[in-house]
Design a protein around this motif. Sequence first.
Motif, mmCIF file in Angstrom:
data_model
loop_
_atom_site.group_PDB
_atom_site.id
_atom_site.type_symbol
_atom_site.label_atom_id
_atom_site.label_comp_id
_atom_site.label_asym_id
_atom_site.label_seq_id
_atom_site.Cartn_x
_atom_site.Cartn_y
_atom_site.Cartn_z
ATOM 1 N N SER A 5 -3.306 11.489 -2.397
ATOM 2 C CA SER A 5 -4.565 11.745 -1.713
ATOM 3 C C SER A 5 -5.101 13.126 -2.059
ATOM 4 O O SER A 5 -6.299 13.308 -2.315
ATOM 5 C CB SER A 5 -4.376 11.605 -0.199
ATOM 6 N N ASP A 6 -4.217 14.114 -2.074
ATOM 7 C CA ASP A 6 -4.630 15.472 -2.411
ATOM 8 C C ASP A 6 -5.114 15.543 -3.856
ATOM 9 O O ASP A 6 -6.122 16.186 -4.150
ATOM 10 C CB ASP A 6 -3.480 16.445 -2.161
ATOM 11 N N ALA A 7 -4.426 14.858 -4.756
ATOM 12 C CA ALA A 7 -4.844 14.832 -6.158
ATOM 13 C C ALA A 7 -6.211 14.164 -6.300
ATOM 14 O O ALA A 7 -7.061 14.610 -7.080
ATOM 15 C CB ALA A 7 -3.811 14.104 -7.006
ATOM 16 N N THR A 12 -12.000 14.783 -7.258
ATOM 17 C CA THR A 12 -13.377 14.599 -6.809
ATOM 18 C C THR A 12 -14.116 15.936 -6.778
ATOM 19 O O THR A 12 -15.258 16.040 -7.243
ATOM 20 C CB THR A 12 -13.410 13.938 -5.425
ATOM 21 N N VAL A 13 -13.471 16.970 -6.268
ATOM 22 C CA VAL A 13 -14.076 18.303 -6.225
ATOM 23 C C VAL A 13 -14.374 18.775 -7.650
ATOM 24 O O VAL A 13 -15.466 19.285 -7.927
ATOM 25 C CB VAL A 13 -13.176 19.304 -5.482
ATOM 26 N N GLN A 14 -13.439 18.598 -8.565
ATOM 27 C CA GLN A 14 -13.657 19.019 -9.943
ATOM 28 C C GLN A 14 -14.843 18.287 -10.564
ATOM 29 O O GLN A 14 -15.631 18.870 -11.318
ATOM 30 C CB GLN A 14 -12.393 18.808 -10.786
ATOM 31 N N GLY A 30 -6.927 16.296 0.866
ATOM 32 C CA GLY A 30 -6.327 14.969 0.924
ATOM 33 C C GLY A 30 -5.757 14.711 2.308
ATOM 34 O O GLY A 30 -5.111 15.570 2.883
ATOM 35 N N MET A 31 -5.986 13.532 2.817
ATOM 36 C CA MET A 31 -5.522 13.198 4.164
ATOM 37 C C MET A 31 -4.333 12.247 4.154
ATOM 38 O O MET A 31 -3.718 12.017 5.195
ATOM 39 C CB MET A 31 -6.660 12.578 4.977
ATOM 40 N N GLY A 32 -4.019 11.672 3.001
ATOM 41 C CA GLY A 32 -2.897 10.735 2.953
ATOM 42 C C GLY A 32 -3.086 9.601 3.944
ATOM 43 O O GLY A 32 -4.152 9.009 4.021
ATOM 44 N N GLU A 33 -2.056 9.320 4.699
ATOM 45 C CA GLU A 33 -2.127 8.231 5.690
ATOM 46 C C GLU A 33 -2.457 8.747 7.080
ATOM 47 O O GLU A 33 -2.392 7.992 8.049
ATOM 48 C CB GLU A 33 -0.800 7.486 5.711
ATOM 49 N N THR A 34 -2.858 10.025 7.205
ATOM 50 C CA THR A 34 -3.100 10.590 8.527
ATOM 51 C C THR A 34 -4.413 10.131 9.138
ATOM 52 O O THR A 34 -4.533 10.100 10.355
ATOM 53 C CB THR A 34 -3.085 12.133 8.489
ATOM 54 N N GLU A 35 -5.413 9.787 8.312
ATOM 55 C CA GLU A 35 -6.711 9.332 8.829
ATOM 56 C C GLU A 35 -7.202 8.114 8.057
ATOM 57 O O GLU A 35 -8.190 8.194 7.329
ATOM 58 C CB GLU A 35 -7.737 10.460 8.735
ATOM 59 N N PRO A 36 -6.536 6.979 8.213
ATOM 60 C CA PRO A 36 -6.980 5.795 7.482
ATOM 61 C C PRO A 36 -8.308 5.278 8.023
ATOM 62 O O PRO A 36 -8.597 5.385 9.219
ATOM 63 C CB PRO A 36 -5.867 4.786 7.730
ATOM 64 N N LYS A 37 -9.125 4.753 7.129
ATOM 65 C CA LYS A 37 -10.365 4.107 7.559
ATOM 66 C C LYS A 37 -10.025 2.766 8.220
ATOM 67 O O LYS A 37 -10.614 2.380 9.205
ATOM 68 C CB LYS A 37 -11.280 3.907 6.356
ATOM 69 N N HIS A 49 -6.218 -1.557 1.601
ATOM 70 C CA HIS A 49 -5.665 -0.371 0.937
ATOM 71 C C HIS A 49 -6.749 0.320 0.117
ATOM 72 O O HIS A 49 -6.843 1.544 0.105
ATOM 73 C CB HIS A 49 -4.497 -0.750 0.026
ATOM 74 N N ALA A 50 -7.561 -0.457 -0.571
ATOM 75 C CA ALA A 50 -8.639 0.110 -1.395
ATOM 76 C C ALA A 50 -9.633 0.876 -0.541
ATOM 77 O O ALA A 50 -10.127 1.929 -0.951
ATOM 78 C CB ALA A 50 -9.340 -1.000 -2.173
ATOM 79 N N GLU A 51 -9.940 0.382 0.655
ATOM 80 C CA GLU A 51 -10.852 1.093 1.555
ATOM 81 C C GLU A 51 -10.271 2.439 1.978
ATOM 82 O O GLU A 51 -11.007 3.392 2.204
ATOM 83 C CB GLU A 51 -11.156 0.257 2.798
ATOM 84 N N ASN A 52 -8.961 2.507 2.101
ATOM 85 C CA ASN A 52 -8.322 3.756 2.513
ATOM 86 C C ASN A 52 -8.203 4.756 1.369
ATOM 87 O O ASN A 52 -7.995 5.936 1.616
ATOM 88 C CB ASN A 52 -6.946 3.471 3.115
ATOM 89 N N ARG A 53 -8.334 4.302 0.129
ATOM 90 C CA ARG A 53 -8.337 5.206 -1.030
ATOM 91 C C ARG A 53 -9.783 5.596 -1.275
ATOM 92 O O ARG A 53 -10.511 4.941 -2.014
ATOM 93 C CB ARG A 53 -7.759 4.504 -2.259
ATOM 94 N N ARG A 54 -10.206 6.665 -0.660
ATOM 95 C CA ARG A 54 -11.619 7.018 -0.715
ATOM 96 C C ARG A 54 -11.790 8.524 -0.720
ATOM 97 O O ARG A 54 -10.887 9.273 -0.390
ATOM 98 C CB ARG A 54 -12.359 6.446 0.484
#
Length: 62
Positions: A5-7, A12-14, A30-37, A49-54
């Motif tokens: 998530s951090d990567a 995205t920032v870059q 990156g929030m990892g699994e701490t704030e899933p949509k 899972h794809a929705e949570n990779r955002r």
Amino acid sequence: NLRLSDARAKSTVQYILSKGISKEQISGKGMGETEPKVDCKEACSEEQHAENRRSEFLIVKK
């Protein structure tokens, strides 16, 4: 997951920086699994899972 998530956030920032936005105007975290949509516990479908990779953006006006 937090490292991935951090990567993703840093990537995205870059990308935004490469488009000419000043680094003082953007940050990423990156929030990892701490704030899933979609909070589906252990039974997520691939679509969920794809929705949570955002990457999310908050646009603020100065």
